[in-house]
Design a protein around this motif. Structure first.
Motif, PDB file in Angstrom:
ATOM      1  N   PRO A 195       0.809  -1.221   0.000  1.00  0.00           N
ATOM      2  CA  PRO A 195       0.000   0.000   0.000  1.00  0.00           C
ATOM      3  C   PRO A 195       0.843   1.272   0.000  1.00  0.00           C
ATOM      4  O   PRO A 195       2.024   1.267   0.354  1.00  0.00           O
ATOM      5  N   ILE A 196       0.200   2.351  -0.371  1.00  0.00           N
ATOM      6  CA  ILE A 196       0.827   3.668  -0.354  1.00  0.00           C
ATOM      7  C   ILE A 196       1.361   3.976   1.050  1.00  0.00           C
ATOM      8  O   ILE A 196       0.737   3.641   2.063  1.00  0.00           O
ATOM      9  N   GLY A 197       2.532   4.583   1.108  1.00  0.00           N
ATOM     10  CA  GLY A 197       3.079   5.029   2.379  1.00  0.00           C
ATOM     11  C   GLY A 197       3.755   3.962   3.221  1.00  0.00           C
ATOM     12  O   GLY A 197       4.245   4.259   4.312  1.00  0.00           O
ATOM     13  N   CYS A 198       3.801   2.734   2.729  1.00  0.00           N
ATOM     14  CA  CYS A 198       4.381   1.659   3.546  1.00  0.00           C
ATOM     15  C   CYS A 198       5.861   1.414   3.264  1.00  0.00           C
ATOM     16  O   CYS A 198       6.487   0.619   3.971  1.00  0.00           O
ATOM     17  N   GLY A 199       6.414   2.057   2.239  1.00  0.00           N
ATOM     18  CA  GLY A 199       7.853   1.961   2.058  1.00  0.00           C
ATOM     19  C   GLY A 199       8.343   1.147   0.882  1.00  0.00           C
ATOM     20  O   GLY A 199       9.508   0.732   0.866  1.00  0.00           O
ATOM     21  N   LYS A 200       7.504   0.937  -0.124  1.00  0.00           N
ATOM     22  CA  LYS A 200       7.952   0.174  -1.302  1.00  0.00           C
ATOM     23  C   LYS A 200       9.192   0.792  -1.931  1.00  0.00           C
ATOM     24  O   LYS A 200      10.172   0.096  -2.226  1.00  0.00           O
TER      25      LYS A 200
ATOM     26  N   ALA B 167       5.924  -2.103  -7.999  1.00  0.00           N
ATOM     27  CA  ALA B 167       4.654  -1.812  -8.660  1.00  0.00           C
ATOM     28  C   ALA B 167       3.490  -2.056  -7.716  1.00  0.00           C
ATOM     29  O   ALA B 167       3.415  -3.113  -7.070  1.00  0.00           O
ATOM     30  N   ILE B 168       2.567  -1.124  -7.643  1.00  0.00           N
ATOM     31  CA  ILE B 168       1.392  -1.272  -6.798  1.00  0.00           C
ATOM     32  C   ILE B 168       0.511  -2.407  -7.312  1.00  0.00           C
ATOM     33  O   ILE B 168      -0.124  -3.127  -6.538  1.00  0.00           O
ATOM     34  N   LYS B 169       0.460  -2.612  -8.623  1.00  0.00           N
ATOM     35  CA  LYS B 169      -0.373  -3.659  -9.221  1.00  0.00           C
ATOM     36  C   LYS B 169       0.485  -4.843  -9.676  1.00  0.00           C
ATOM     37  O   LYS B 169       0.207  -5.467 -10.697  1.00  0.00           O
ATOM     38  N   LEU B 170       1.492  -5.157  -8.906  1.00  0.00           N
ATOM     39  CA  LEU B 170       2.413  -6.231  -9.270  1.00  0.00           C
ATOM     40  C   LEU B 170       1.682  -7.561  -9.480  1.00  0.00           C
ATOM     41  O   LEU B 170       1.918  -8.252 -10.482  1.00  0.00           O
ATOM     42  N   VAL B 171       0.802  -7.902  -8.557  1.00  0.00           N
ATOM     43  CA  VAL B 171       0.099  -9.182  -8.636  1.00  0.00           C
ATOM     44  C   VAL B 171      -1.035  -9.116  -9.648  1.00  0.00           C
ATOM     45  O   VAL B 171      -1.140  -9.945 -10.557  1.00  0.00           O
ATOM     46  N   GLU B 172      -1.897  -8.087  -9.516  1.00  0.00           N
ATOM     47  CA  GLU B 172      -3.055  -7.976 -10.404  1.00  0.00           C
ATOM     48  C   GLU B 172      -2.629  -7.800 -11.862  1.00  0.00           C
ATOM     49  O   GLU B 172      -3.318  -8.247 -12.777  1.00  0.00           O
ATOM     50  N   GLY B 173      -1.502  -7.135 -12.084  1.00  0.00           N
ATOM     51  CA  GLY B 173      -1.029  -6.896 -13.444  1.00  0.00           C
ATOM     52  C   GLY B 173      -0.248  -8.046 -14.053  1.00  0.00           C
ATOM     53  O   GLY B 173       0.232  -7.946 -15.182  1.00  0.00           O
ATOM     54  N   GLY B 174      -0.097  -9.133 -13.307  1.00  0.00           N
ATOM     55  CA  GLY B 174       0.584 -10.310 -13.831  1.00  0.00           C
ATOM     56  C   GLY B 174       2.098 -10.271 -13.752  1.00  0.00           C
ATOM     57  O   GLY B 174       2.766 -11.210 -14.190  1.00  0.00           O
TER      58      GLY B 174
ATOM     59  N   THR C  63      -1.516   3.633  11.386  1.00  0.00           N
ATOM     60  CA  THR C  63      -1.189   4.978  11.869  1.00  0.00           C
ATOM     61  C   THR C  63       0.096   5.495  11.237  1.00  0.00           C
ATOM     62  O   THR C  63       0.197   6.679  10.888  1.00  0.00           O
ATOM     63  N   VAL C  64       1.062   4.611  11.074  1.00  0.00           N
ATOM     64  CA  VAL C  64       2.332   4.984  10.446  1.00  0.00           C
ATOM     65  C   VAL C  64       2.095   5.328   8.975  1.00  0.00           C
ATOM     66  O   VAL C  64       2.629   6.322   8.462  1.00  0.00           O
ATOM     67  N   GLN C  65       1.296   4.523   8.317  1.00  0.00           N
ATOM     68  CA  GLN C  65       0.984   4.754   6.907  1.00  0.00           C
ATOM     69  C   GLN C  65       0.382   6.138   6.708  1.00  0.00           C
ATOM     70  O   GLN C  65       0.814   6.911   5.837  1.00  0.00           O
ATOM     71  N   ARG C  66      -0.607   6.468   7.518  1.00  0.00           N
ATOM     72  CA  ARG C  66      -1.286   7.764   7.387  1.00  0.00           C
ATOM     73  C   ARG C  66      -0.316   8.916   7.645  1.00  0.00           C
ATOM     74  O   ARG C  66      -0.309   9.913   6.912  1.00  0.00           O
ATOM     75  N   GLU C  67       0.506   8.774   8.675  1.00  0.00           N
ATOM     76  CA  GLU C  67       1.480   9.825   8.990  1.00  0.00           C
ATOM     77  C   GLU C  67       2.442  10.042   7.822  1.00  0.00           C
ATOM     78  O   GLU C  67       2.780  11.187   7.483  1.00  0.00           O
ATOM     79  N   ARG C  68       2.866   8.970   7.192  1.00  0.00           N
ATOM     80  CA  ARG C  68       3.816   9.075   6.086  1.00  0.00           C
ATOM     81  C   ARG C  68       3.184   9.749   4.873  1.00  0.00           C
ATOM     82  O   ARG C  68       3.817  10.568   4.204  1.00  0.00           O
ATOM     83  N   VAL C  69       1.940   9.390   4.571  1.00  0.00           N
ATOM     84  CA  VAL C  69       1.269   9.986   3.408  1.00  0.00           C
ATOM     85  C   VAL C  69       1.070  11.483   3.626  1.00  0.00           C
ATOM     86  O   VAL C  69       1.282  12.294   2.717  1.00  0.00           O
ATOM     87  N   ILE C  70       0.698  11.865   4.834  1.00  0.00           N
ATOM     88  CA  ILE C  70       0.523  13.286   5.154  1.00  0.00           C
ATOM     89  C   ILE C  70       1.866  14.007   5.099  1.00  0.00           C
ATOM     90  O   ILE C  70       1.959  15.144   4.608  1.00  0.00           O
ATOM     91  N   ALA C  71       2.914  13.339   5.564  1.00  0.00           N
ATOM     92  CA  ALA C  71       4.249  13.953   5.547  1.00  0.00           C
ATOM     93  C   ALA C  71       4.731  14.240   4.132  1.00  0.00           C
ATOM     94  O   ALA C  71       5.566  15.122   3.912  1.00  0.00           O
TER      95      ALA C  71
ATOM     96  N   ARG D 139      -8.468   9.348   1.691  1.00  0.00           N
ATOM     97  CA  ARG D 139      -9.054   8.871   0.430  1.00  0.00           C
ATOM     98  C   ARG D 139      -8.091   7.947  -0.311  1.00  0.00           C
ATOM     99  O   ARG D 139      -8.497   6.914  -0.859  1.00  0.00           O
ATOM    100  N   ARG D 140      -6.818   8.324  -0.343  1.00  0.00           N
ATOM    101  CA  ARG D 140      -5.834   7.507  -1.049  1.00  0.00           C
ATOM    102  C   ARG D 140      -5.655   6.141  -0.381  1.00  0.00           C
ATOM    103  O   ARG D 140      -5.547   5.118  -1.060  1.00  0.00           O
ATOM    104  N   ILE D 141      -5.638   6.156   0.922  1.00  0.00           N
ATOM    105  CA  ILE D 141      -5.499   4.889   1.651  1.00  0.00           C
ATOM    106  C   ILE D 141      -6.741   4.024   1.460  1.00  0.00           C
ATOM    107  O   ILE D 141      -6.647   2.817   1.229  1.00  0.00           O
ATOM    108  N   ALA D 142      -7.922   4.647   1.529  1.00  0.00           N
ATOM    109  CA  ALA D 142      -9.172   3.909   1.364  1.00  0.00           C
ATOM    110  C   ALA D 142      -9.286   3.289  -0.024  1.00  0.00           C
ATOM    111  O   ALA D 142      -9.849   2.202  -0.190  1.00  0.00           O
TER     112      ALA D 142
END
Length: 200
Positions: free
Chosen positions: A9-14, A115-122, A138-146, A156-159
């Motif tokens: 997911p977004i903000g988790c550190g990919k 890639a965010i769609k690594l699995v779905e995109g094959g 909570t960490v994810q949200r803080e990072r996206v806001i940062a 919205r992006r996380i949802a």
């Protein structure tokens, strides 16, 4: 050549995990977001399809796509997000495959595909390992806001990616939690790398 796919997911550190791997000699990193920006350059078929679907108001005076405005549309509307993905992903996939082929021809010992769609995109299917990068909500949200998102935009992006971890986990070779200190996360990445290389 070892092929590692990184998703989460977004903000988790990919991107951070991919960068740490890319610091190793002989490791090439392919960023699907970067490739998407290239296919959405002015006057490309993909960006014209976006204007046709979402409106010419997204075209900036300099001809470039207003990615921020597009993001506000698609992260508030599931169908709009699906429509965007249907335009962008088919254009990005061939570029990623070509980059993987170039890495192999160049003698790289490993290639990392983020890639965010690594699995779905094959793409996971052509990787030797799939790494799922996660973190506490909570960490994810803080990072996206940062990064500059407003709290509402971050929500919205996380949802919009709700359920991603649950969908991807069954396909994941390894799950890396980056919630704690960076030094700890980096140690986990190093251990995962060593384990992946030992399987070769």
């Amino acid at each position: 050549m070892l092929r590692i796919g990184i998703t989460g997911p977004i903000g988790c550190g990919k991107s951070t995990v991919a960068r740490w791997l890319g610091d190793r000699a002989g490791v090439d990193v392919i960023d699907a977001d970067h490739e998407a920006r290239l296919v959405l350059a002015p006057e490309t078929a993909a960006v014209e399809a976006i204007y046709a679907r979402f409106g010419g108001a997204l075209r900036r005076p300099n001809g470039e796509l207003d990615r921020g405005a597009l993001g506000r549309i698609v992260f508030a509307d599931t169908k709009a997000l699906r429509d965007l993905e249907a335009i962008v992903h088919p254009a990005v996939r061939p570029r990623i495959l070509a980059a993987m082929e170039r890495a192999e021809r160049s003698g790289a010992r490993a290639v990392v595909v983020e890639a965010i769609k690594l699995v779905e995109g094959g793409l996971a299917a052509i990787c030797d390992e799939t790494w799922l990068v996660t973190c506490a909500p909570t960490v994810q949200r803080e990072r996206v806001i940062a990064r500059g998102a407003t709290p509402d935009d971050a929500d919205r992006r996380i949802a919009a990616q709700a359920g991603l971890v649950e969908r991807v986990r069954p396909a994941a070779t390894r799950v890396l939690d980056t919630s704690g200190p960076a030094v700890d996360a980096r140690s986990r990445v190093a251990a995962a790398w060593d384990a992946a290389m030992s399987r070769r």
